[in-house]
Design a protein around this motif. Structure first.
Motif, PDB file in Angstrom:
ATOM      1  N   VAL A  69       0.770  -1.059  -0.030  1.00 52.84           N
ATOM      2  CA  VAL A  69       0.104  -0.008   0.023  1.00 52.84           C
ATOM      3  C   VAL A  69       0.669   1.053  -0.043  1.00 52.84           C
ATOM      4  O   VAL A  69       0.462   2.110  -0.711  1.00 52.84           O
ATOM      5  CB  VAL A  69      -0.915   0.054   1.075  1.00 52.84           C
ATOM      6  N   SER A  70       1.814   1.343   0.938  1.00 50.46           N
ATOM      7  CA  SER A  70       2.679   2.549   0.963  1.00 50.46           C
ATOM      8  C   SER A  70       3.568   2.786  -0.323  1.00 50.46           C
ATOM      9  O   SER A  70       3.699   3.990  -0.916  1.00 50.46           O
ATOM     10  CB  SER A  70       3.728   2.306   2.112  1.00 50.46           C
ATOM     11  N   ALA A  71       4.027   1.631  -1.082  1.00 53.04           N
ATOM     12  CA  ALA A  71       4.855   1.817  -2.163  1.00 53.04           C
ATOM     13  C   ALA A  71       3.729   2.099  -3.479  1.00 53.04           C
ATOM     14  O   ALA A  71       4.135   3.101  -4.179  1.00 53.04           O
ATOM     15  CB  ALA A  71       5.611   0.499  -2.727  1.00 53.04           C
ATOM     16  N   TRP A 117      -3.380  -1.092  10.848  1.00 55.19           N
ATOM     17  CA  TRP A 117      -1.828  -1.122  10.931  1.00 55.19           C
ATOM     18  C   TRP A 117      -1.562  -1.157   9.438  1.00 55.19           C
ATOM     19  O   TRP A 117      -0.789  -0.300   9.077  1.00 55.19           O
ATOM     20  CB  TRP A 117      -1.356  -2.304  11.587  1.00 55.19           C
ATOM     21  N   ALA A 118      -1.876  -2.203   8.634  1.00 55.19           N
ATOM     22  CA  ALA A 118      -1.431  -2.335   7.390  1.00 55.19           C
ATOM     23  C   ALA A 118      -2.061  -1.212   6.177  1.00 55.19           C
ATOM     24  O   ALA A 118      -1.129  -0.624   5.517  1.00 55.19           O
ATOM     25  CB  ALA A 118      -1.941  -3.888   6.646  1.00 55.19           C
ATOM     26  N   LEU A 119      -3.510  -1.050   5.979  1.00 55.31           N
ATOM     27  CA  LEU A 119      -4.280  -0.200   5.090  1.00 55.31           C
ATOM     28  C   LEU A 119      -3.863   1.181   5.600  1.00 55.31           C
ATOM     29  O   LEU A 119      -3.327   2.127   4.780  1.00 55.31           O
ATOM     30  CB  LEU A 119      -5.785  -0.598   4.995  1.00 55.31           C
ATOM     31  N   VAL A 217      -0.440   3.095  -9.264  1.00 57.40           N
ATOM     32  CA  VAL A 217      -0.832   2.177  -8.340  1.00 57.40           C
ATOM     33  C   VAL A 217      -0.500   0.790  -9.080  1.00 57.40           C
ATOM     34  O   VAL A 217       0.059  -0.075  -8.616  1.00 57.40           O
ATOM     35  CB  VAL A 217      -2.287   2.126  -7.877  1.00 57.40           C
ATOM     36  N   VAL A 218      -0.972   0.518 -10.361  1.00 58.51           N
ATOM     37  CA  VAL A 218      -0.810  -0.547 -11.093  1.00 58.51           C
ATOM     38  C   VAL A 218       0.742  -0.761 -11.159  1.00 58.51           C
ATOM     39  O   VAL A 218       1.265  -2.035 -10.802  1.00 58.51           O
ATOM     40  CB  VAL A 218      -1.711  -0.508 -12.305  1.00 58.51           C
ATOM     41  N   LEU A 225       4.473  -6.119  -5.652  1.00 59.17           N
ATOM     42  CA  LEU A 225       3.606  -7.445  -5.262  1.00 59.17           C
ATOM     43  C   LEU A 225       4.371  -8.398  -5.848  1.00 59.17           C
ATOM     44  O   LEU A 225       4.339  -9.599  -5.235  1.00 59.17           O
ATOM     45  CB  LEU A 225       2.113  -7.309  -5.732  1.00 59.17           C
ATOM     46  N   GLY A 226       4.829  -8.561  -6.860  1.00 57.94           N
ATOM     47  CA  GLY A 226       5.499  -9.523  -7.484  1.00 57.94           C
ATOM     48  C   GLY A 226       6.703  -9.922  -6.792  1.00 57.94           C
ATOM     49  O   GLY A 226       7.126 -11.124  -6.757  1.00 57.94           O
TER      50      GLY A 226
END
Length: 536
Positions: A69-71, A117-119, A217-218, A225-226
């Protein structure tokens, strides 16, 4: 900028202070909290799992989502800071982290950790990083700005290095909940000094580039994510990275097209045409790859081979963090007339020399003291780098464009750190698997029928075990078989750790090569408040 863009009308248009030591310290504290947060989570996984009755895989997925999310949203976070005010974005980012820390303190299940915490924490990071760099740019000038960039860079570096030590100490002797509660207290202290922060005006277009935002974002999300899926051994890694790369390429062409049509863009593609900015952001990424790779390989070495606990491993790595912190502060104050490119070049030289010096130590060391001199050398190199790179990259950028420039710079650093952690770890485990199989199948002690089975067991179950833990697992086997498997384990791991360490070494070598290109360019000229390099 009008009053709706900042935290208050009194902030707008003020001249930057030459040097405000208290403000500089508060900004460094904010960066420290941002970086140390994930380190505390990493070192506390087993305790958190036990307390909330969850699983390790759930916690690892949550950590991955926070990084993702942060990246993925960091470029958007910079633009949002332009639209709502950089100071307001800074406050919201800190509040996002505070919400996440308080949720960790009170959580009784995985759901609030995932949501808060995460989102929310990940979105807070995407707002906080570019806003913080913009505010440093606008609140300090000249030598003062260099000193603050050095202090904040050193704070991030030492947080990454000592985070496992702090988290391990608090988790061992108190509770992981106390560690996150202390985070919230530190954020409250930072916010108590918010009046010291003067907002930085933005007078550019206020239209939001929706397509560019989606592509960012993509692109960032797909690549990161990869890498994270690859680290966890998941499938469709290639497809995710290809989608991410296609998103980033499409983003670049979209930005260029929008620029030709004279329409507002998520970020100005003219940034990437500035040699100093492009080289500085690239060096930031390479420095973070080296740091991330080192900080995954060395703790595993100390805990797997030397069988250190979290506290002992943190103490063994402390020469890296302490020398990094001290040299960053010293270089920020004493750089004088020395060229930033020259200091950066020496930083990569020392970093590479220190890391190379670790290679022959790995198979021979019987304590962390063997790492002392190599880590001091590498830490001095990192200290020189963090003292210069942010200032070199961002100081020539005008106040109007500094948020998007800071967003790109932060994105490069975040990507580099994630890549270093994931790639060095993946290479290390892949080489470990190959070496296990080779040694097992060539063994003259293991029966041929059992060689492949032993190799498979070592790959799947022993890769995070010490020899002591492995011996307990093999308690029912004949003594000769036990001794042979322990021998394979002992021989394979130092080699795989050396191979993993090649990733940060190659990153530092690439940084050294690029530094010679930087030496051939004139030094970037700093921009004062409201002036500087105009892009577009």
């Amino acid at each position: 900028m009008n009053s709706s863009n900042g935290a208050g009308t009194n902030d707008v248009g003020n001249e930057p202070a030459q040097f405000n030591q208290k403000l500089a310290l508060l900004l460094a504290m904010a960066m420290f909290v941002l970086v140390v947060d994930t380190s505390i989570m990493n070192v506390s996984i087993s305790a958190v799992v036990k307390d909330i009755n969850s699983t390790v895989s759930d916690l690892q997925a949550t950590i991955a989502i926070e990084a993702l999310v942060s990246a993925a949203f960091i470029l958007i976070g910079g633009k949002v800071g332009d639209l709502i005010g950089r100071k307001r974005a800074y406050i919201l980012g800190l509040c996002g982290y505070a919400v996440g820390a308080i949720a960790m303190t009170l959580a009784q299940s995985i759901v609030p950790i995932l949501i808060f915490w995460a989102l929310i924490g990940g979105l807070g990071a995407s707002l906080l990083l570019p806003a913080m760099q913009s505010l440093i740019h606008g609140n300090f000038d000249g030598e003062a700005r260099k000193r603050v960039y050095a202090l904040v860079g050193a704070s991030a570096a030492i947080a990454a290095a000592v985070g496992p030590l702090l988290g391990g100490f608090i988790t061992t002797f108190l509770s992981w909940r106390v560690a996150f509660l202390l985070e919230a207290v530190i954020i409250a202290v930072i916010l108590s000094g918010i009046k010291l922060v003067k907002d930085v005006p933005y007078t550019g277009p206020r239209e939001f580039d929706v397509v560019g935002s989606v592509l960012s974002v993509v692109g960032m999300g797909g690549v990161v994510l990869g890498i994270l899926v690859w680290q966890e051994g998941g499938e469709a890694v290639g497809a995710l990275i290809i989608i991410g790369a296609a998103g980033l390429v499409s983003l670049f062409y979209w930005l260029v097209r929008r620029e030709r049509l004279n329409k507002p863009t998520l970020l100005d593609p003219g940034l990437l045409r500035l040699h100093a900015f492009r080289l500085g952001a690239t060096q930031q990424m390479l420095q973070q790859i080296a740091l991330g790779g080192t900080m995954i390989v060395l703790p595993i070495y100390l805990q797997m081979v030397l069988e250190y606990n979290a506290l002992q491993a943190g103490l063994s790595i402390s020469p890296l963090s302490l020398s990094m912190f001290g040299i960053a502060l010293l270089a920020g104050r004493r750089a004088g007339a020395r060229r930033p490119a020259s200091i950066i070049r020496w930083g990569f030289i020392l970093l590479m020399v220190g890391l190379i010096a670790v290679l022959p130590v790995v198979p021979r060391a019987d304590s962390g003291w063997w790492l002392l001199i190599p880590l001091v050398i590498a830490g001095c190199g990192l200290g020189l780098l963090v003292s210069q790179l942010n200032n070199y990259t961002l100081s020539p950028i005008s106040d109007e464009r500094v948020s998007e420039a800071a967003g790109v710079n932060s994105a490069a650093g975040s990507f580099g750190l994630s890549f270093g952690l994931a790639f060095a770890g993946a290479i290390m485990l892949a080489s470990l698997s190959i070496i296990f199989t080779s040694l097992a199948t060539s063994s003259t002690v293991l029966p041929p029928a059992e060689q492949q089975q032993v190799a498979q067991v070592l790959e799947e179950d022993a890769q995070i075990m010490s020899n002591t833990q492995l011996a307990e697992l093999l308690a029912g086997q004949p003594p000769a078989i036990q001794a042979e498997i322990i021998r394979i384990n002992t021989e394979a791991r130092p080699i795989s750790l050396q191979i993993g360490l090649l990733i940060p070494i190659l990153a530092s070598a690439a940084g050294l090569l690029i530094s010679f290109r930087m030496m051939r360019l004139p030094d970037p000229k700093p921009a004062g408040a409201g002036e500087g390099t105009v892009l577009g």
